[in-house]
Design an enzyme around this catalytic site. Structure first.
Site, short mmCIF file in Angstrom:
data_model
loop_
_atom_site.label_atom_id
_atom_site.label_comp_id
_atom_site.label_asym_id
_atom_site.label_seq_id
_atom_site.Cartn_x
_atom_site.Cartn_y
_atom_site.Cartn_z
N ALA A 207 0.83 -1.22 0.00
CA ALA A 207 0.00 0.00 0.00
C ALA A 207 0.86 1.26 0.00
CB ALA A 207 -0.91 -0.02 1.23
N PRO A 208 0.30 2.37 -0.48
CA PRO A 208 1.02 3.64 -0.49
C PRO A 208 0.76 4.47 0.77
CG PRO A 208 -1.02 3.90 -1.68
CD PRO A 208 -1.02 2.50 -1.12
N LYS B 14 1.92 -4.97 3.41
CA LYS B 14 3.06 -4.09 3.69
C LYS B 14 2.65 -2.64 3.42
CE LYS B 14 6.43 -2.36 1.41
NZ LYS B 14 6.48 -1.05 2.11
N PRO B 15 2.50 -1.84 4.49
CA PRO B 15 2.20 -0.42 4.26
C PRO B 15 3.47 0.31 3.81
CG PRO B 15 2.29 -0.89 6.61
CD PRO B 15 2.57 -2.19 5.92
N SER C 82 2.63 3.79 -7.23
CA SER C 82 2.95 4.49 -8.48
C SER C 82 3.02 3.50 -9.64
CB SER C 82 4.28 5.21 -8.32
OG SER C 82 5.29 4.27 -8.06
N ALA D 98 5.34 3.39 -11.87
CA ALA D 98 6.71 2.90 -12.04
C ALA D 98 6.97 1.68 -11.15
CB ALA D 98 7.70 4.02 -11.69
N CYS E 153 -4.90 9.94 -5.75
CA CYS E 153 -4.71 9.42 -7.12
C CYS E 153 -5.82 9.85 -8.05
CB CYS E 153 -4.59 7.90 -7.07
SG CYS E 153 -5.91 7.14 -6.12
N GLU F 207 2.26 12.80 -13.11
CA GLU F 207 1.58 12.85 -11.81
C GLU F 207 2.46 13.63 -10.83
OE1 GLU F 207 1.15 9.16 -9.54
OE2 GLU F 207 -0.93 9.74 -9.15
P1 NAD Z 1 5.18 4.01 -4.38
O1 NAD Z 1 4.90 3.29 -5.65
O2 NAD Z 1 6.47 4.71 -4.24
O3 NAD Z 1 5.11 3.01 -3.15
C1 NAD Z 1 3.96 2.22 -2.91
C2 NAD Z 1 4.35 1.06 -2.05
O4 NAD Z 1 5.25 0.23 -2.78
C3 NAD Z 1 5.06 1.40 -0.74
O5 NAD Z 1 4.61 0.53 0.27
C4 NAD Z 1 6.51 1.09 -1.06
O6 NAD Z 1 7.27 0.73 0.07
C5 NAD Z 1 6.37 -0.09 -1.99
N1 NAD Z 1 7.51 -0.32 -2.88
C6 NAD Z 1 8.41 0.57 -3.35
N2 NAD Z 1 9.31 -0.05 -4.14
C7 NAD Z 1 8.95 -1.35 -4.19
C8 NAD Z 1 9.47 -2.49 -4.85
N3 NAD Z 1 10.56 -2.40 -5.62
N4 NAD Z 1 8.86 -3.68 -4.68
C9 NAD Z 1 7.75 -3.78 -3.91
N5 NAD Z 1 7.22 -2.73 -3.25
C10 NAD Z 1 7.80 -1.53 -3.39
O7 NAD Z 1 3.93 4.98 -4.17
P2 NAD Z 1 3.72 6.05 -3.02
O8 NAD Z 1 4.67 7.17 -3.30
O9 NAD Z 1 3.74 5.38 -1.69
O10 NAD Z 1 2.21 6.50 -3.28
C11 NAD Z 1 1.84 7.39 -4.25
C12 NAD Z 1 1.40 6.67 -5.52
O11 NAD Z 1 0.32 5.78 -5.24
C13 NAD Z 1 0.84 7.62 -6.57
O12 NAD Z 1 1.34 7.26 -7.83
C14 NAD Z 1 -0.66 7.39 -6.49
O13 NAD Z 1 -1.37 7.73 -7.66
C15 NAD Z 1 -0.72 5.96 -6.18
N6 NAD Z 1 -2.04 5.61 -5.62
C16 NAD Z 1 -2.95 4.97 -6.41
C17 NAD Z 1 -4.21 4.64 -5.91
C18 NAD Z 1 -5.22 3.93 -6.76
O14 NAD Z 1 -6.23 3.52 -6.23
N7 NAD Z 1 -4.99 3.74 -8.05
C19 NAD Z 1 -4.53 4.97 -4.59
C20 NAD Z 1 -3.59 5.63 -3.82
C21 NAD Z 1 -2.34 5.95 -4.34
#
Ligand code: NAD
Length: 502
Positions: A156-157, A182-183, A236, A238, A291, A390
């Site tokens: 989760a993000p 995993k948050p 995200s 990416a 998002c 974004e």
């Molecule tokens: P992020 O992609 O950087 O991180 C999200 C999660 O992924 C975190 O828990 C992080 O620790 C984990 N992570 C990072 N690298 C990883 C890897 N290599 N392998 C596995 N897990 C990994 O995103 P963020 O910065 O926490 O949140 C913002 C993003 O989330 C924005 O792009 C937003 O649009 C998106 N988002 C989407 C929704 C939706 O419903 N579509 C909802 C909320 C947020």
């Protein structure tokens, strides 16, 4: 200190098999209060051993939980909703502390939304359905069993940590799966409180487990884990691509909720005052870290100037401040790094666009926090970074359009497709927009509201699969065709293809 995080989680920040334990990675992480820049809570990050222990606990809990009746799971979820309601204030304070969200947002949106989601899935747990049975071949009775998948690994993000934990955990466990969540590193607190509440409600140990660790370490280990049957990721685009690559190696079921860049299309018959209010609220909610936030407003030429003027004026009325102060409308961004990232987007845009209001960090008491002023940008070309990428901050770009076709074409012109809105008093125009805009949600004359009964999920590079609603069960269940022979004959009709007429 508005929420005593360090005391609350003295036993550790991993929740495995129904109890808190210390992470074993050897690394720690400091949760910084983004409103003040001071350290709120330091915890030990999960290592791969903790992920293994959490997956083992979820695996052990699976036979019992998946074997419970829908009624038993429903009862447990009803109790869960009641326990969450008892802890509403604690949840709101913890969420406001770690995210910098104004308490009015966490009290009126994050926490009640989470409780309502829990109550929804308590009911939905009793409505898991397959197709009706029938004699489709003539010689057999066929039916479909809808079954849970096994251990779900979710990531989760940080933008709505409590709601994201709820969106991941609830449909998974309502359908009979067990889960390891995993948050984000920045925001472990409310996921832990949520899991503790599940235990307090009598949900068996091991059904809900939380590992709070780094994405590259705990996250990747969870996604690649051979005993995890499904990966559900929100974050995200990416990182989602990286997660998809890892999950493919073990052919996991995958659910991806990724980034967004929601368009906000205002046709020339719209109520411009309503649209300006909607744009400011839709762009600034959660300090733009949403998002589905309104990020690109396309306004038909006759309304363009008035819309820009009204929107800028409204943005200037929004009060930034201490998240815990009653008069605060907007809190800081999640971190100083995120604030700097947003500021860099706006600074780069100055070479090709015009900043009408904002575009700076506030001074005075707020200078120590990760605050950024509500920002309105105009005159940016459609292909520019500020229109296409974004930003995830309180920044709205406004662009004009001439014909309806052009407005919808521009709205669709990014790789994302999570959410969109169209503003019009003409029912035919509005209906056309709902058909032609490529996004998982289209609002008419509003932007942002969500509801437990309705699905949330993306088109295009915003991902696939749905959170919330009964549709989410499509992600968290698999269907099995069961076929009974009704003839009791030794040589079936179709055996001729092997034995001929002998
Ligand atoms: P992020 O992609 O950087 O991180 C999200 C999660 O992924 C975190 O828990 C992080 O620790 C984990 N992570 C990072 N690298 C990883 C890897 N290599 N392998 C596995 N897990 C990994 O995103 P963020 O910065 O926490 O949140 C913002 C993003 O989330 C924005 O792009 C937003 O649009 C998106 N988002 C989407 C929704 C939706 O419903 N579509 C909802 C909320 C947020």
């Amino acid at each position: 200190m508005q929420f005593p995080a360090q005391e609350r989680f003295a036993a550790g920040a991993q929740f495995i098999a129904g109890r808190l334990t210390q992470g074993t990675s050897g690394a720690t992480h400091a949760v910084i209060d983004p409103a003040t820049g001071t350290e709120a809570y330091t915890y030990e990050l999960a290592g791969t051993d903790d992920v293994d222990a959490a997956v083992a606990a979820a695996r052990e809990a699976f036979p019992g939980w998946s074997g419970a009746t829908p009624g038993e799971r429903s009862d447990a979820l009803h109790r869960f909703a009641a326990v969450l309601a008892d802890h509403a204030d604690e949840l709101a304070r913890a969420e406001s502390l770690q995210c910098g969200k104004p308490l009015k947002l966490t009290r009126e949106f994050d926490v009640p939304g989470t409780i309502d989601n829990t109550a929804f899935f308590a009911g939905a747990a009793r409505h898991l359905q397959g197709q009706s049975a029938g004699e489709y071949s003539g010689d057999h009775t066929s039916y479909v069993r809808r079954e849970p998948i096994g251990v779900v690994g979710s990531i989760a993000p940080w933008n709505y940590p409590l709601q994201m934990a709820a969106w991941k955990i609830l449909p998974a466990i309502a359908a009979g799966n067990t889960i390891v969540l995993k948050p984000a590193e920045l925001t472990p607190l409310t996921s832990l409180l949520f899991a503790e509440a599940a235990t307090e409600a009598g949900i068996p140990d091991g059904v809900v487990n939380i590992v709070t660790g780094a994405g590259r370490v705990a996250g990747e280990h969870l996604v690649g884990h051979p005993d995890v049957a499904m990966t559900s990721f929100t974050g995200s685009t990416a990182v989602g691509k990286r997660v998809a690559e890892i999950a493919t190696a073990t052919v996991k079921r995958l659910h991806l909720e990724l980034g967004g860049k929601a368009p906000f299309v205002v046709f020339d018959d719209a109520d411009v005052e309503a649209a300006a209010n909607g744009a400011v609220a839709g762009a600034l909610i959660n300090t733009g870290q949403d998002c589905t936030a309104a990020t690109r407003a396309y306004v038909q030429r006759p309304l363009y100037e008035e819309f820009v003027e009204r929107t800028a004026a409204l943005m200037e009325t929004v009060r930034l401040g201490d998240p815990f102060a009653p008069g605060t409308d907007l809190g800081p961004l999640i971190s100083h790094a995120q604030r700097d990232r947003v500021a860099a987007f706006v600074d780069r845009a100055r070479s090709y666009a015009r900043v009408v209001t904002g575009g700076d960090v506030p001074g005075g008491d707020l200078a120590k926090g990760a605050y950024y002023l509500p920002t309105l940008v105009v005159d940016a070309p459609q292909g520019s970074e500020i229109v296409q990428s974004e930003i995830f901050g309180p920044v709205l770009v406004v662009l004009p359009f001439e014909t309806d076709e052009e407005g919808i074409r521009l709205a669709n012109d990014t790789p994302y497709g999570l959410a969109a809105s169209a503003w019009s008093r003409d029912v035919y125009r509005a209906n056309r927009a709902t058909r032609e805009i490529k996004a998982g949600c289209v609002w008419i004359n509003d932007h942002i509201p969500i509801i437990s009964e309705m699905p949330h999920g993306g088109y295009k590079q915003s991902g696939f699969g749905k959170d919330m609603s009964a549709y989410s069960f499509e992600e968290y269940t698999q269907i099995k065709h069961v076929m009974f022979d009704n003839t009791a004959v030794i040589r079936k009709n179709w055996h001729r293809t092997v034995f001929g007429d002998r």
